[in-house]
Write a protein that holds these residues in place. Sequence first.
Motif, mmCIF file in Angstrom:
data_model
loop_
_atom_site.group_PDB
_atom_site.id
_atom_site.type_symbol
_atom_site.label_atom_id
_atom_site.label_comp_id
_atom_site.label_asym_id
_atom_site.label_seq_id
_atom_site.Cartn_x
_atom_site.Cartn_y
_atom_site.Cartn_z
ATOM 1 N N ILE A 99 10.133 -19.484 -4.055
ATOM 2 C CA ILE A 99 10.077 -19.952 -2.683
ATOM 3 C C ILE A 99 8.652 -19.775 -2.185
ATOM 4 O O ILE A 99 7.945 -18.858 -2.600
ATOM 5 C CB ILE A 99 11.098 -19.193 -1.789
ATOM 6 N N GLU A 100 8.235 -20.678 -1.338
ATOM 7 C CA GLU A 100 6.902 -20.599 -0.747
ATOM 8 C C GLU A 100 6.976 -19.742 0.516
ATOM 9 O O GLU A 100 7.846 -19.942 1.360
ATOM 10 C CB GLU A 100 6.426 -22.001 -0.405
ATOM 11 N N LEU A 101 6.074 -18.775 0.617
ATOM 12 C CA LEU A 101 5.992 -17.931 1.802
ATOM 13 C C LEU A 101 4.776 -18.360 2.610
ATOM 14 O O LEU A 101 3.653 -18.288 2.119
ATOM 15 C CB LEU A 101 5.861 -16.457 1.404
ATOM 16 N N PRO A 102 4.993 -18.818 3.835
ATOM 17 C CA PRO A 102 3.867 -19.296 4.638
ATOM 18 C C PRO A 102 2.958 -18.157 5.097
ATOM 19 O O PRO A 102 3.381 -17.002 5.190
ATOM 20 C CB PRO A 102 4.538 -19.973 5.832
ATOM 21 N N ARG A 103 1.723 -18.505 5.360
ATOM 22 C CA ARG A 103 0.741 -17.548 5.874
ATOM 23 C C ARG A 103 1.264 -16.918 7.156
ATOM 24 O O ARG A 103 1.890 -17.590 7.973
ATOM 25 C CB ARG A 103 -0.570 -18.294 6.133
ATOM 26 N N ALA A 156 12.241 -3.764 1.586
ATOM 27 C CA ALA A 156 10.794 -3.732 1.816
ATOM 28 C C ALA A 156 10.374 -4.906 2.686
ATOM 29 O O ALA A 156 10.915 -5.999 2.565
ATOM 30 C CB ALA A 156 10.047 -3.787 0.479
ATOM 31 N N ALA A 157 9.406 -4.668 3.554
ATOM 32 C CA ALA A 157 8.855 -5.733 4.400
ATOM 33 C C ALA A 157 7.471 -6.099 3.885
ATOM 34 O O ALA A 157 6.683 -5.223 3.551
ATOM 35 C CB ALA A 157 8.768 -5.274 5.844
ATOM 36 N N TRP A 158 7.200 -7.394 3.807
ATOM 37 C CA TRP A 158 5.902 -7.904 3.356
ATOM 38 C C TRP A 158 5.308 -8.758 4.466
ATOM 39 O O TRP A 158 5.962 -9.669 4.965
ATOM 40 C CB TRP A 158 6.075 -8.804 2.136
ATOM 41 N N ARG A 159 4.083 -8.494 4.821
ATOM 42 C CA ARG A 159 3.357 -9.373 5.737
ATOM 43 C C ARG A 159 2.461 -10.241 4.842
ATOM 44 O O ARG A 159 1.617 -9.744 4.127
ATOM 45 C CB ARG A 159 2.521 -8.592 6.730
ATOM 46 N N VAL A 160 2.675 -11.532 4.890
ATOM 47 C CA VAL A 160 1.986 -12.470 4.001
ATOM 48 C C VAL A 160 0.649 -12.861 4.620
ATOM 49 O O VAL A 160 0.609 -13.487 5.674
ATOM 50 C CB VAL A 160 2.868 -13.720 3.760
ATOM 51 N N ALA A 161 -0.444 -12.479 3.968
ATOM 52 C CA ALA A 161 -1.784 -12.754 4.495
ATOM 53 C C ALA A 161 -2.179 -14.222 4.313
ATOM 54 O O ALA A 161 -2.839 -14.795 5.169
ATOM 55 C CB ALA A 161 -2.810 -11.854 3.819
ATOM 56 N N ARG A 162 -1.780 -14.811 3.174
ATOM 57 C CA ARG A 162 -2.103 -16.220 2.921
ATOM 58 C C ARG A 162 -0.943 -16.858 2.167
ATOM 59 O O ARG A 162 -0.109 -16.161 1.599
ATOM 60 C CB ARG A 162 -3.406 -16.343 2.149
ATOM 61 N N LEU A 163 -0.883 -18.166 2.208
ATOM 62 C CA LEU A 163 0.178 -18.899 1.536
ATOM 63 C C LEU A 163 0.428 -18.303 0.156
ATOM 64 O O LEU A 163 -0.506 -18.114 -0.620
ATOM 65 C CB LEU A 163 -0.208 -20.377 1.406
ATOM 66 N N SER A 164 1.668 -17.993 -0.155
ATOM 67 C CA SER A 164 2.012 -17.365 -1.426
ATOM 68 C C SER A 164 3.278 -17.969 -2.001
ATOM 69 O O SER A 164 4.123 -18.480 -1.273
ATOM 70 C CB SER A 164 2.232 -15.852 -1.233
ATOM 71 N N ILE A 165 3.415 -17.857 -3.307
ATOM 72 C CA ILE A 165 4.617 -18.259 -4.005
ATOM 73 C C ILE A 165 5.299 -16.991 -4.504
ATOM 74 O O ILE A 165 4.677 -16.163 -5.163
ATOM 75 C CB ILE A 165 4.324 -19.184 -5.209
ATOM 76 N N PHE A 166 6.564 -16.843 -4.171
ATOM 77 C CA PHE A 166 7.374 -15.699 -4.570
ATOM 78 C C PHE A 166 8.323 -16.203 -5.649
ATOM 79 O O PHE A 166 9.120 -17.107 -5.403
ATOM 80 C CB PHE A 166 8.152 -15.211 -3.346
ATOM 81 N N ALA A 181 3.713 -14.981 7.600
ATOM 82 C CA ALA A 181 5.157 -14.710 7.630
ATOM 83 C C ALA A 181 5.399 -13.230 7.343
ATOM 84 O O ALA A 181 4.588 -12.557 6.709
ATOM 85 C CB ALA A 181 5.872 -15.554 6.584
ATOM 86 N N VAL A 182 6.539 -12.742 7.807
ATOM 87 C CA VAL A 182 7.012 -11.412 7.434
ATOM 88 C C VAL A 182 8.295 -11.629 6.653
ATOM 89 O O VAL A 182 9.248 -12.236 7.152
ATOM 90 C CB VAL A 182 7.263 -10.504 8.653
ATOM 91 N N ALA A 183 8.302 -11.174 5.401
ATOM 92 C CA ALA A 183 9.454 -11.360 4.524
ATOM 93 C C ALA A 183 10.062 -9.999 4.209
ATOM 94 O O ALA A 183 9.342 -9.039 3.935
ATOM 95 C CB ALA A 183 9.032 -12.054 3.235
ATOM 96 N N TRP A 184 11.378 -9.911 4.244
ATOM 97 C CA TRP A 184 12.120 -8.709 3.901
ATOM 98 C C TRP A 184 12.813 -8.972 2.578
ATOM 99 O O TRP A 184 13.470 -9.992 2.402
ATOM 100 C CB TRP A 184 13.145 -8.398 4.986
ATOM 101 N N ILE A 185 12.663 -8.035 1.614
ATOM 102 C CA ILE A 185 13.245 -8.238 0.288
ATOM 103 C C ILE A 185 14.004 -7.002 -0.175
ATOM 104 O O ILE A 185 13.680 -5.883 0.204
ATOM 105 C CB ILE A 185 12.183 -8.613 -0.764
ATOM 106 N N SER A 186 14.988 -7.258 -1.009
ATOM 107 C CA SER A 186 15.775 -6.201 -1.625
ATOM 108 C C SER A 186 16.313 -6.731 -2.948
ATOM 109 O O SER A 186 16.513 -7.935 -3.098
ATOM 110 C CB SER A 186 16.917 -5.804 -0.692
#
Length: 101
Positions: free
Chosen positions: A52-56, A16-26, A58-63
């Motif tokens: 992990i901190e995901l910056p505003r 899955a791909a996530w586009r992070v709208a604002r600073l987030s903690i995963f 960012a595009v994160a891919w997870i599995s």
Amino acid sequence: MREVRIFELEHGEPTAAWRVARLSIFKVISGEIWLTIEGDSEDHWLAAGESIELPRRAVAWISAGQAGARFALASGSLRCATKPAPRAPALSWLPRWLGVA
């Protein structure tokens, strides 16, 4: 105030791909997660309890790992101290991912 959302991923689900709208903690609640952030030269393999901190923007891919995973994504007023997950040598996660370790 902050928003916390909890998600579950099965091992066989597509990445899955996530586009992070604002600073987030995963944060991984259970299982293991493979995570890569576009522009980052390294992948992250996170186990239960790691975050992990995901910056505003960012595009994160997870599995999810072999047993699936549950994780939380928190955004808003983040005042907790997080640090990036320790980085494993390149491809060291591959045997676990394939279920041969």
